[in-house]
Design a protein around this motif. Structure first.
Motif, PDB file in Angstrom:
ATOM      1  N   LEU A  17       0.794  -1.253  -0.012  1.00 46.28           N
ATOM      2  CA  LEU A  17      -0.073   0.051  -0.049  1.00 46.28           C
ATOM      3  C   LEU A  17       0.776   1.174   0.025  1.00 46.28           C
ATOM      4  N   ALA A  18       1.905   1.369   0.917  1.00 47.18           N
ATOM      5  CA  ALA A  18       2.720   2.403   0.740  1.00 47.18           C
ATOM      6  C   ALA A  18       3.442   2.780  -0.352  1.00 47.18           C
ATOM      7  N   LYS A  19       3.960   1.733  -0.825  1.00 46.29           N
ATOM      8  CA  LYS A  19       4.793   1.598  -2.364  1.00 46.29           C
ATOM      9  C   LYS A  19       3.935   2.266  -3.168  1.00 46.29           C
ATOM     10  N   MET A  20       2.562   1.698  -3.597  1.00 43.58           N
ATOM     11  CA  MET A  20       1.894   2.179  -4.534  1.00 43.58           C
ATOM     12  C   MET A  20       1.462   3.765  -3.909  1.00 43.58           C
ATOM     13  N   ALA A  21       1.139   4.160  -2.808  1.00 38.85           N
ATOM     14  CA  ALA A  21       0.832   5.498  -2.617  1.00 38.85           C
ATOM     15  C   ALA A  21       1.988   6.404  -3.019  1.00 38.85           C
ATOM     16  N   ASN A  22       3.104   6.054  -2.433  1.00 34.38           N
ATOM     17  CA  ASN A  22       4.294   6.791  -2.980  1.00 34.38           C
ATOM     18  C   ASN A  22       4.600   6.801  -4.475  1.00 34.38           C
ATOM     19  N   CYS A  23       4.365   5.666  -5.213  1.00 31.84           N
ATOM     20  CA  CYS A  23       4.479   5.704  -6.731  1.00 31.84           C
ATOM     21  C   CYS A  23       3.331   6.732  -7.201  1.00 31.84           C
ATOM     22  N   ARG A  24       2.027   6.922  -6.557  1.00 36.54           N
ATOM     23  CA  ARG A  24       1.104   7.546  -7.202  1.00 36.54           C
ATOM     24  C   ARG A  24       1.472   9.185  -6.864  1.00 36.54           C
ATOM     25  N   ALA A  25       1.925   9.362  -5.781  1.00 36.03           N
ATOM     26  CA  ALA A  25       2.466  10.892  -5.072  1.00 36.03           C
ATOM     27  C   ALA A  25       3.501  11.180  -6.068  1.00 36.03           C
ATOM     28  N   VAL A  26       4.433  10.434  -6.659  1.00 40.66           N
ATOM     29  CA  VAL A  26       5.452  10.772  -7.703  1.00 40.66           C
ATOM     30  C   VAL A  26       4.717  11.015  -8.951  1.00 40.66           C
ATOM     31  N   LEU A  27       3.656  10.295  -9.294  1.00 37.90           N
ATOM     32  CA  LEU A  27       3.113  10.747 -10.581  1.00 37.90           C
ATOM     33  C   LEU A  27       2.353  11.913 -10.553  1.00 37.90           C
ATOM     34  N   LEU A  28       1.457  12.031  -9.406  1.00 39.21           N
ATOM     35  CA  LEU A  28       0.686  13.162  -9.068  1.00 39.21           C
ATOM     36  C   LEU A  28       1.423  14.484  -9.167  1.00 39.21           C
ATOM     37  N   ARG A  29       2.571  14.404  -8.591  1.00 37.82           N
ATOM     38  CA  ARG A  29       3.473  15.577  -8.456  1.00 37.82           C
ATOM     39  C   ARG A  29       4.045  15.922 -10.010  1.00 37.82           C
ATOM     40  N   MET A  58      12.434  -1.543   1.561  1.00 35.70           N
ATOM     41  CA  MET A  58      12.653  -0.587   0.835  1.00 35.70           C
ATOM     42  C   MET A  58      11.737  -0.168  -0.306  1.00 35.70           C
ATOM     43  N   GLU A  59      10.626  -1.217  -0.326  1.00 36.45           N
ATOM     44  CA  GLU A  59       9.892  -1.064  -1.251  1.00 36.45           C
ATOM     45  C   GLU A  59       9.108   0.413  -1.049  1.00 36.45           C
ATOM     46  N   GLU A  60       8.517   0.633   0.162  1.00 34.74           N
ATOM     47  CA  GLU A  60       7.824   1.838   0.292  1.00 34.74           C
ATOM     48  C   GLU A  60       8.748   3.033  -0.102  1.00 34.74           C
ATOM     49  N   LEU A  61      10.157   3.040  -0.105  1.00 35.09           N
ATOM     50  CA  LEU A  61      11.121   4.119   0.049  1.00 35.09           C
ATOM     51  C   LEU A  61      11.386   4.250  -1.659  1.00 35.09           C
ATOM     52  N   ARG A  62      11.479   3.232  -2.347  1.00 34.85           N
ATOM     53  CA  ARG A  62      12.020   3.439  -3.575  1.00 34.85           C
ATOM     54  C   ARG A  62      11.362   4.443  -4.454  1.00 34.85           C
ATOM     55  N   PRO A  63      10.369   4.671  -4.700  1.00 37.26           N
ATOM     56  CA  PRO A  63       9.505   5.683  -5.459  1.00 37.26           C
ATOM     57  C   PRO A  63      10.189   7.065  -5.002  1.00 37.26           C
ATOM     58  N   ILE A  64      10.176   7.356  -3.626  1.00 34.75           N
ATOM     59  CA  ILE A  64      10.446   8.766  -3.198  1.00 34.75           C
ATOM     60  C   ILE A  64      12.046   8.972  -3.206  1.00 34.75           C
ATOM     61  N   LEU A  65      12.874   8.062  -2.858  1.00 35.50           N
ATOM     62  CA  LEU A  65      14.186   8.203  -2.597  1.00 35.50           C
ATOM     63  C   LEU A  65      14.887   7.780  -3.997  1.00 35.50           C
ATOM     64  N   ALA A  66      14.922   6.746  -4.505  1.00 34.44           N
ATOM     65  CA  ALA A  66      15.610   6.379  -5.575  1.00 34.44           C
ATOM     66  C   ALA A  66      14.982   6.737  -7.168  1.00 34.44           C
ATOM     67  N   ASP A  67      13.629   6.650  -7.230  1.00 35.86           N
ATOM     68  CA  ASP A  67      13.141   6.942  -8.512  1.00 35.86           C
ATOM     69  C   ASP A  67      13.257   8.515  -8.783  1.00 35.86           C
TER      70      ASP A  67
END
Length: 343
Positions: free
Chosen positions: A113-125, A248-257
């Motif tokens: 859930l956190a990974k998808m939410a953070n991926c979604r936040a990256v896309l929305l931003r 690290m799944e929940e952190l990959r979108p916001i830190l690495a991507d």
């Protein structure tokens, strides 16, 4: 919480790491190139085939400084650790939860859930910051799809079904990832995720940043007494840090991507820093790796307000904060594991 110190990245394959008293010494061709007291270091990461003296390994083990050796491509080779420490009762609890299908699925659903939410936040931003157009609409549409997958993952599904949703969500996210790349599109493009080896410049950059992140996550888990090898979502495999990969799944979108996108869009690296191999893979040269590491270290020094703790912390402390919260959850100090949701 463990105080964030620093990570020494050694990128020259000709380097040899040794010890002088309580100092870490980096020598190249018998000339001292770098010296730092061990108490200023959190961990040491050596890329390529840098050597290290047994005396330095002993010093790192005694002081709890992680000493990790990676190939020049960023693949894990070896890690020097000291005696097993920490709370054996905590680790026993971790193993029991990992063996329980119901409990492991519950925790895995939080990660996903956190990974998808953070991926979604990256896309929305990205959709908010970019000009309106067909590509921006595709990004917004993918963000909407991720919201639907999040509702599915929140239904308390078995682990295999959760993994399936996570895979579909990842395809949706990476399906529009190329739209987030705004500079040097001829040399930096994204068609699909590839690894071992990465097949293009962006995948090479992502793989390298994921390697840095998993190293930080492993060190954070060990610092709170958890076993990085035994995860709840990733199955056990010799040599694989399952729990570090889980968390690290929940952190990959916001830190690495986001770091990869920023590096490319700001033109901090160029296509000349990437080289095609006979195997079909792509790897970065030494100067490009140094640039990426410098950006990574600078990013870790930025401050944010942790959404659960409500405290201002450095970005580099997020893995340690999440490891601490996982340990508190497994000990029964808190009712649930509060994953990191980026706001």
């Amino acid at each position: 919480m463990r105080k964030l110190l620093n990570t020494l990245y050694v990128t020259s394959p000709d380097a040899y790491l040794t010890r002088d008293g309580d100092n870490v010494i980096v020598r190249i061709e018998n000339e001292v190139k770098f010296r730092m007291p061990i108490h200023n270091l959190e961990s040491v990461v050596a890329f390529g085939y840098a050597g290290a003296s047994p005396s330095l390994m002993q010093l790192c083990a005694e002081r709890g400084v992680a000493l990790t050796f990676l190939t020049e491509h960023g693949h894990f080779m070896a890690r020097v650790t000291g005696e097993v420490s920490g709370n054996v009762l905590l680790r026993r609890r971790q193993y029991r939860v990992a063996d329980s299908e119901a409990e492991a699925s519950h925790i895995a659903s939080v990660f996903i859930l956190a990974k998808m939410a953070n991926c979604r936040a990256v896309l929305l931003r990205a959709a908010r910051d970019h000009e309106t157009g067909e590509q921006t609409q595709a990004v917004a549409s993918a963000a909407d799809q991720l919201a639907g997958y999040m509702q599915e993952a929140a239904k308390g599904l078995p682990l295999d079904e959760l993994r399936g949703i996570e895979g579909v969500a990842a395809n949706t996210y990476f399906g529009v990832f190329d739209n987030l790349i705004l500079a040097n599109k001829g040399d930096f493009f994204f068609h699909a995720r590839s690894r071992r080896p990465p097949r293009d410049n962006i995948n090479a950059l992502l793989s390298f940043l994921y390697t840095l992140l998993v190293h930080d996550m492993q060190a954070a888990l060990e610092s709170v007494g958890l076993d990085p090898q035994v995860g709840f979502m990733h199955q056990d495999r010799p040599g694989r840090p399952g729990l570090a990969l889980d968390m690290m799944e929940e952190l990959r979108p916001i830190l690495a991507d986001r770091s990869a996108l920023a590096i490319v869009n700001r033109k901090q690296v160029g296509p000349g820093g990437f080289h095609a191999l006979e195997s079909g893979g792509v790897m970065m040269d030494d100067d490009t790796r140094k640039t990426v590491i410098a950006v990574w270290q600078k990013r870790k020094q930025e401050e944010i307000v942790h959404p659960f703790l409500g405290e201002k912390i450095e970005v580099g402390l997020i893995p340690y904060a999440q490891a601490m919260l996982m340990a508190r959850y497994l000990r029964g100090d808190i009712d649930g594991y509060p994953a990191f949701f980026w706001k």
